[in-house]
Design a protein around this motif. Structure first.
Motif, PDB file in Angstrom:
ATOM      1  N   CYS A  98      -6.899   7.462   3.182  1.00  0.00           N
ATOM      2  CA  CYS A  98      -5.694   7.910   3.644  1.00  0.00           C
ATOM      3  C   CYS A  98      -5.062   9.038   2.397  1.00  0.00           C
ATOM      4  O   CYS A  98      -4.944   8.695   1.810  1.00  0.00           O
ATOM      5  N   MET A 133       1.010  -1.362  -0.031  1.00  0.00           N
ATOM      6  CA  MET A 133       0.367   0.062   0.374  1.00  0.00           C
ATOM      7  C   MET A 133       1.013   1.132  -0.183  1.00  0.00           C
ATOM      8  O   MET A 133       1.585   1.571   0.709  1.00  0.00           O
ATOM      9  N   TRP A 165      -2.013   9.555   2.685  1.00  0.00           N
ATOM     10  CA  TRP A 165      -0.603   9.121   2.237  1.00  0.00           C
ATOM     11  C   TRP A 165      -0.415   8.808   1.028  1.00  0.00           C
ATOM     12  O   TRP A 165      -1.107   8.436  -0.094  1.00  0.00           O
ATOM     13  N   HIS A 176       0.194   3.994   8.001  1.00  0.00           N
ATOM     14  CA  HIS A 176       0.635   5.406   7.901  1.00  0.00           C
ATOM     15  C   HIS A 176       0.774   6.352   9.571  1.00  0.00           C
ATOM     16  O   HIS A 176       1.629   6.881   9.355  1.00  0.00           O
ATOM     17  N   CYS A 183      -1.521   5.572  -1.280  1.00  0.00           N
ATOM     18  CA  CYS A 183      -2.476   4.615   0.053  1.00  0.00           C
ATOM     19  C   CYS A 183      -3.467   5.409  -0.544  1.00  0.00           C
ATOM     20  O   CYS A 183      -4.615   5.926  -0.761  1.00  0.00           O
ATOM     21  N   CYS A 230      -4.414   6.090   7.058  1.00  0.00           N
ATOM     22  CA  CYS A 230      -4.782   4.250   7.674  1.00  0.00           C
ATOM     23  C   CYS A 230      -3.809   4.121   8.926  1.00  0.00           C
ATOM     24  O   CYS A 230      -2.743   4.738   9.666  1.00  0.00           O
TER      25      CYS A 230
HETATM   26 ZN   LIG Z   1      -2.225   4.701   3.859  1.00  0.00          ZN
END
Ligand SMILES: [Zn+2]
Ligand SMILES: [Zn+2]
Length: 429
Positions: A351, A236, A353, A389, A356, A386
């Motif tokens: 998320c 991910m 990130w 992360h 992701c 998430c």
């Molecule tokens: Zn994430």
């Protein structure tokens, strides 16, 4: 050169007559050396595949002989007082211990040996190199499982041998399972019922507080766990170079955290299960000199972990110590209220990130400036992250930054925290 005839009659006599301090050169050992060379003598030294195939054939032939003798030993245990004489409860136990192998190898050999009278064509096919011992083992297990069925002829050696010749041992095993079910559905169901009854899961704690998990699941239960973990264990986000085992370890933690956070775990003793952390205000704020926090089922945890868990109000309750004001930040008064969280979910969707896409319901509301440091709980200071992360930002040392076009950038730590932890450890030793 040893007396070959005498050796073949009693190959272990040379071993028994030799003192342990004078093991080489044993007559058996020399014979094996010569035999091993002769087996591949006509093959070029760099013909590795040819040499491996030839040696495996030899191993399989020896295993066939081993099985015959193993079954004979098992018969003496059944009919005579061999257990007392040999000081072992079963032939399998004697083989496991004295032949320096595992229980499954020992019992498998006994079963193959016991079924050989029903499998003469398979034994010939193995001797001719048409099938391997692994095939024979699968067929013997099937023969044993179907032994005594009223629906004779339940077992066709011809059919299984033809299958074995054209498929791997793994595929043959699947075929045999299907065949067994067709002939004996109640037997297969009974086996699977027993497998469910034998489910277990054990946790043991290592010196550093890590939890070692071991256990056993029936095929269907195991498939349920793997099916649930598999999507969570996919790589991910950008730069995810975790190996499969690491991703699976992260996945089972994520599944647990999500189940707790989403309230999916049934109430127990009128309380909804949630992570229970007891901390001082100083620890939550990360002040120097503050003690580690306590967490139920865990060794004491660091202040940055407390901050991550409290970031989203992800814990049931933060109970401050006697010198500090007691404040609940748990589910009773979530840090990020329902309305703020809905607005955040609508804005971020998943998320944030880079790369992701873990959905909002599987993500935490991260305060860019932590609320204990005066950070506001409004959209300008919140980001969906998430669980993995979120951990990377709090404990992993990563930093998040916004680009001019409002994209989130992830900046790796400027030091190697694994290395630094190792250095710290070695400097303490
Ligand atoms: Zn994430
Ligand atoms: Zn956070």
């Amino acid at each position: 050169m040893a007396d070959l005839a005498a050796l073949l009659q009693d190959p272990m006599s040379a071993v028994a007559a030799t003192e342990p301090s004078n093991l080489a050169p044993l007559a058996v050992s020399v014979l094996i050396d010569e035999f091993g060379e002769a087996v591949v003598g006509d093959l070029a030294d760099d013909d590795l595949t040819g040499r491996l195939a030839r040696r495996q054939y030899v191993i399989d032939r020896l295993k066939l002989d081993f099985s015959r003798d193993a079954a004979r030993l098992a018969a003496t245990f059944a009919n005579e007082n061999a257990g007392d004489l040999l000081d072992a409860p079963t032939a399998g136990e004697w083989i496991r211990h004295n032949c320096k192998t595992t229980g499954s190898v020992a019992y498998d050999a006994i079963n193959v040996g016991e079924q050989l009278h029903r499998l003469p064509q398979c034994a010939d096919a193995l001797a001719a190199g048409a099938i391997g011992f692994a095939h024979l083992s699968v067929i013997a297990r099937t023969a044993k499982a179907l032994d005594g069925l009223r629906t004779e002829p339940a077992f066709s050696e011809d059919e299984l041998l033809e299958r074995a010749k054209e498929s791997s041992a793994g595929r043959l095993w699947h075929y045999c399972m299907r065949l067994r079910h067709a002939l004996d559905p109640e037997g297969v169901a009974q086996e699977q019922r027993i497998a469910v009854e034998e489910r277990r899961l054990q946790f043991s704690v290592w010196d550093d507080g890590s939890v070692l998990i071991s256990g056993r699941l029936d095929p269907v239960g195991g498939a349920a766990v793997r099916t649930a973990l598999e999507p969570l264990a996919q790589p991910m986000g950008e730069g995810d170079d975790r190996c499969l085992e690491r991703r699976q370890g992260d996945a089972i933690v994520e599944l647990s955290l999500h189940s707790l956070d989403a309230g999916l775990v049934p109430q127990h003793a009128s309380q909804r299960p949630h992570l229970q952390v007891t901390t001082t205000l100083e620890t939550l704020q990360g002040l120097p000199g503050s003690p580690a926090a306590d967490m139920e089922f865990s060794t004491p945890i660091s202040s940055i972990t407390v901050q991550r868990l409290a970031c989203d109000g992800n814990i049931a309750r933060v109970v401050f110590g006697p010198d500090s004001v007691v404040v609940d930040v748990g589910r009773a008064a979530r840090v990020v209220s329902g309305a703020a969280r809905r607005a955040l979910n609508a804005r971020d969707e998943h998320c944030r990130w880079p790369g992701c896409e873990r959905t909002a319901s599987w993500s935490a509301a991260h305060h860019v400036v932590h609320w204990t440091q005066g950070g506001k709980t409004d959209l300008s200071n919140l980001l969906l992250l998430c669980h993995r992360h979120h951990w990377m930002v709090h404990e992993g040392g990563w930093k998040l930054a916004r680009s001019d076009d409002d994209q989130v950038l992830a900046i790796p730590p400027t030091y190697d925290y694994w290395r630094s932890a190792q250095l710290q450890r070695s400097s303490r030793e």
